[in-house]
Design an enzyme around this catalytic site. Structure first.
Site, short mmCIF file in Angstrom:
data_model
loop_
_atom_site.label_atom_id
_atom_site.label_comp_id
_atom_site.label_asym_id
_atom_site.label_seq_id
_atom_site.Cartn_x
_atom_site.Cartn_y
_atom_site.Cartn_z
N LYS A 1 1.26 4.41 -2.81
CA LYS A 1 1.05 5.83 -2.49
C LYS A 1 2.33 6.64 -2.79
O LYS A 1 2.24 7.78 -3.28
CB LYS A 1 0.63 5.99 -1.02
CG LYS A 1 -0.74 5.38 -0.71
CD LYS A 1 -1.85 6.05 -1.52
CE LYS A 1 -3.24 5.67 -1.04
NZ LYS A 1 -4.30 6.36 -1.78
N TYR A 5 0.86 -1.21 0.00
CA TYR A 5 0.00 0.00 0.00
C TYR A 5 0.89 1.24 0.00
O TYR A 5 0.66 2.18 -0.77
CB TYR A 5 -0.90 -0.05 1.24
CG TYR A 5 -1.74 1.19 1.49
CD1 TYR A 5 -2.96 1.38 0.81
CD2 TYR A 5 -1.35 2.15 2.42
CE1 TYR A 5 -3.73 2.51 1.05
CE2 TYR A 5 -2.11 3.28 2.65
CZ TYR A 5 -3.31 3.46 1.97
OH TYR A 5 -4.07 4.57 2.21
N1 LIG Z 1 -8.72 6.86 6.27
C1 LIG Z 1 -7.48 7.23 6.50
O1 LIG Z 1 -7.01 7.31 7.64
C2 LIG Z 1 -6.56 7.59 5.35
C3 LIG Z 1 -5.29 8.05 5.64
C4 LIG Z 1 -4.44 8.42 4.61
C5 LIG Z 1 -4.87 8.31 3.30
N2 LIG Z 1 -6.14 7.85 3.04
C6 LIG Z 1 -6.54 7.82 1.64
O2 LIG Z 1 -7.70 8.63 1.48
C7 LIG Z 1 -8.51 8.11 0.42
C8 LIG Z 1 -9.94 7.93 0.90
O3 LIG Z 1 -9.92 7.01 1.98
P1 LIG Z 1 -11.21 6.75 2.90
O4 LIG Z 1 -10.68 6.36 4.23
O5 LIG Z 1 -12.17 7.86 2.78
O6 LIG Z 1 -11.78 5.41 2.19
P2 LIG Z 1 -13.18 4.66 2.38
O7 LIG Z 1 -14.02 5.26 3.45
O8 LIG Z 1 -12.84 3.21 2.44
O9 LIG Z 1 -13.92 4.97 0.95
C9 LIG Z 1 -13.34 4.53 -0.24
C10 LIG Z 1 -14.23 4.90 -1.40
O10 LIG Z 1 -13.68 4.32 -2.58
C11 LIG Z 1 -14.57 3.33 -3.11
N3 LIG Z 1 -13.79 2.18 -3.54
C12 LIG Z 1 -13.01 1.39 -2.76
N4 LIG Z 1 -12.47 0.40 -3.50
C13 LIG Z 1 -12.91 0.58 -4.77
C14 LIG Z 1 -12.73 -0.14 -5.98
N5 LIG Z 1 -11.99 -1.25 -6.04
N6 LIG Z 1 -13.33 0.32 -7.10
C15 LIG Z 1 -14.11 1.44 -7.06
N7 LIG Z 1 -14.33 2.15 -5.93
C16 LIG Z 1 -13.74 1.72 -4.80
C17 LIG Z 1 -15.52 2.98 -1.96
O11 LIG Z 1 -16.80 2.50 -2.40
P3 LIG Z 1 -17.08 0.90 -2.60
O12 LIG Z 1 -16.54 0.22 -1.40
O13 LIG Z 1 -18.58 0.78 -2.77
O14 LIG Z 1 -16.36 0.52 -3.86
C18 LIG Z 1 -15.65 4.35 -1.30
O15 LIG Z 1 -16.53 5.16 -2.03
C19 LIG Z 1 -7.82 6.82 -0.05
O16 LIG Z 1 -7.00 7.11 -1.16
C20 LIG Z 1 -6.94 6.44 1.12
O17 LIG Z 1 -5.84 5.66 0.73
C21 LIG Z 1 -7.00 7.48 4.02
#
Ligand SMILES: NC(=O)c1ccc[n+]([C@@H]2O[C@H](COP(=O)([O-])OP(=O)(O)OC[C@H]3O[C@@H](n4cnc5c(N)ncnc54)[C@H](OP(=O)(O)O)[C@@H]3O)[C@@H](O)[C@H]2O)c1
Length: 258
Positions: free
Chosen positions: A170, A166
């Site tokens: 990134k 992962y």
């Molecule tokens: N949460 C954290 O602490 C954190 C920290 C640093 C960076 N990030 C980054 O921030 C971004 C958003 O994260 P988040 O925590 O908001 O994620 P999340 O709540 O898991 O939401 C992810 C979104 O992407 C969609 N998705 C996931 N897998 C997919 C696939 N294979 N094809 C199409 N759509 C897909 C999901 O919908 P479905 O499941 O219905 O497909 C959902 O709409 C990501 O790039 C993550 O790496 C997050």
């Protein structure tokens, strides 16, 4: 009622009026919040995820002229290109791509990670945003410019156990942003990486309370991020106030990586 008074409710006359955004993964977490805030600012927004939830269904019903959603999986490169083509045709162009969607699935030690899991992370978190950037940048270049914001992670900047692949995706995205900014700058397309610290979402439900406390202790500001704070930074990168920022990696993490 004037257009300005309308703005908080409908987005009409907002800073995004007449502009078109593509946001990957706009059904939940950070992506959902970005969709909501872009719509409130007047943007037309096209997004996709694997499944529709109540938010997607309600927004499709409430704002059919300004919101588009389709079921697309990040691993399906052909479907990604077709989604971008459909969004450009429906809304008359594309001004902004936010590469937000990513998968983590589960944290696992590298020595026992299956080749399938490695391929899935590379395809979803790196190859897919690259494919989306190419499809959107081609549309933007015909429209005189645009912007791409790639959502990275502090795992690209610091090492953590259990997330090696992962982290590689990134870090790859950050390198991609820098070089792409050089190539697309002359076409008036800005490209930046936004690096969030930990915030609560479906992706982080597996973080134990003990780890959450450890993260907070190691963070100079003493807590995890509120997802609104991450969205604020993304929207700054999207705004005219950041018009001379490109090729940068902007870290929003309460100082945990400093
Ligand atoms: N949460 C954290 O602490 C954190 C920290 C640093 C960076 N990030 C980054 O921030 C971004 C958003 O994260 P988040 O925590 O908001 O994620 P999340 O709540 O898991 O939401 C992810 C979104 O992407 C969609 N998705 C996931 N897998 C997919 C696939 N294979 N094809 C199409 N759509 C897909 C999901 O919908 P479905 O499941 O219905 O497909 C959902 O709409 C990501 O790039 C993550 O790496 C997050």
């Amino acid at each position: 009622m004037t257009a300005v008074q309308d703005t908080p409710h409908t987005g009409a006359g907002g800073p995004g009026a007449g502009k078109v955004a593509v946001v990957s993964g706009g059904s939940k977490g950070l992506g959902r919040l970005l969709v909501e805030r872009l719509l409130a600012d007047g943007w037309k927004v096209a997004t996709f995820s694997r499944s529709a939830n109540e938010f997607v269904k309600d927004t499709l019903a409430e704002q059919p002229e300004r919101f588009l959603w389709e079921p697309v999986d990040l691993v399906d490169r052909k479907a990604l290109r077709s989604f971008v083509g459909g969004a450009a045709r429906a809304f008359g162009g594309i001004d902004l791509l936010i590469n937000n969607a990513a998968v983590l699935n589960k944290q696992e030690l590298f020595l026992t990670a299956s080749p399938r899991q490695v391929d899935l992370l590379l395809a979803s978190n790196l190859a897919a945003p690259i494919a989306l950037a190419q499809a959107c940048a081609r549309v933007m270049s015909n429209r005189g410019g645009g912007q791409i914001v790639n959502i990275s992670s502090i795992n690209a900047v610091r090492g953590y156990r259990g997330v090696a692949v992962y982290s590689a995706t990134k870090a790859g995205l950050d390198g991609f942003s820098r070089s792409l900014a050089r190539e697309l700058g002359p076409l008036n397309i800005r490209v930046n990486s936004l690096v969030p610290g930990f915030f609560d979402s479906e992706m982080t439900t597996e973080v134990t309370e003990q780890n959450r406390e450890r993260i907070a202790r190691r963070t100079p500001l003493g807590r995890l991020a509120d997802v609104e704070e991450i969205a604020d930074a993304v929207l700054f990168l999207v705004s005219p106030q950041s018009s001379f920022i490109t090729g940068q990696t902007i870290i929003v993490d309460g100082g945990i990586t400093c």
